[in-house]
Write an enzyme that holds these catalytic residues in place. Sequence first.
Site, short mmCIF file in Angstrom:
data_model
loop_
_atom_site.label_atom_id
_atom_site.label_comp_id
_atom_site.label_asym_id
_atom_site.label_seq_id
_atom_site.Cartn_x
_atom_site.Cartn_y
_atom_site.Cartn_z
N CYS A 64 6.15 4.95 10.26
CA CYS A 64 5.30 5.63 9.30
C CYS A 64 3.93 6.41 9.48
O CYS A 64 3.66 7.43 8.95
CB CYS A 64 4.65 4.37 8.36
SG CYS A 64 6.08 3.22 7.95
N HIS B 292 9.86 0.99 4.38
CA HIS B 292 8.50 0.51 4.53
C HIS B 292 7.75 0.68 3.34
O HIS B 292 8.20 2.10 2.89
CB HIS B 292 7.92 1.16 6.03
CG HIS B 292 8.66 0.40 6.92
ND1 HIS B 292 7.78 0.36 8.37
CD2 HIS B 292 9.60 -0.21 7.43
CE1 HIS B 292 8.55 -0.16 9.04
NE2 HIS B 292 9.65 -0.35 8.73
N GLU C 2 4.94 2.36 3.12
CA GLU C 2 4.31 3.59 3.46
C GLU C 2 5.34 4.93 3.05
O GLU C 2 5.11 5.74 2.25
CB GLU C 2 3.69 3.73 4.76
CG GLU C 2 2.72 2.99 5.18
CD GLU C 2 3.25 1.70 6.06
OE1 GLU C 2 4.13 1.04 5.46
OE2 GLU C 2 2.76 1.56 7.15
N CYS D 92 3.42 1.64 11.32
CA CYS D 92 3.95 1.64 12.72
C CYS D 92 4.29 3.24 12.99
O CYS D 92 3.84 4.10 12.38
CB CYS D 92 5.30 1.01 12.52
SG CYS D 92 6.40 1.99 11.20
#
Length: 142
Positions: free
Chosen positions: A80, A47, A49, A77
């Site tokens: 993260c 992801h 992040e 999410c």
Amino acid sequence: MRLALAEADLAASAGDVPVGAVVLSPDGTVLASGHNEREAAGDPTAHAEVLALRRAAAATGEWRLTGCTLVVTLEPCVMCAGALVQARVERVVFGAWDEKAGATGSLWDLVRDRRLNHRPEVVQGVLEADCSAQLTRFFRDR
């Protein structure tokens, strides 16, 4: 947030969900950036992040990103949000809300859970319309 939106464009051009992130040092300089690379890397943890946090830690030589700000186009999410808490990020700034998987205020509020030893400040809705439009375009085109 404009830098994060540019990162998100890179994700979209590679066929991934357009999410971009930037880590700023305490003085506001860019330490690292990232965009979703799940499709390119075949990695469910790639992801924006997480990648930006990993790169910022490598740039500073410290896993603790004390005083740093994570700017991301989509609400983080659970994975993260957990990563930014673990990295001791001081502030998270996001654009679009994620009503299906968000963990910084919409579906969950992991980062402000009083049971955790670190709770970053949350600033939401920065360039929200631009961030939301980017995601809407991507999914509409699919």
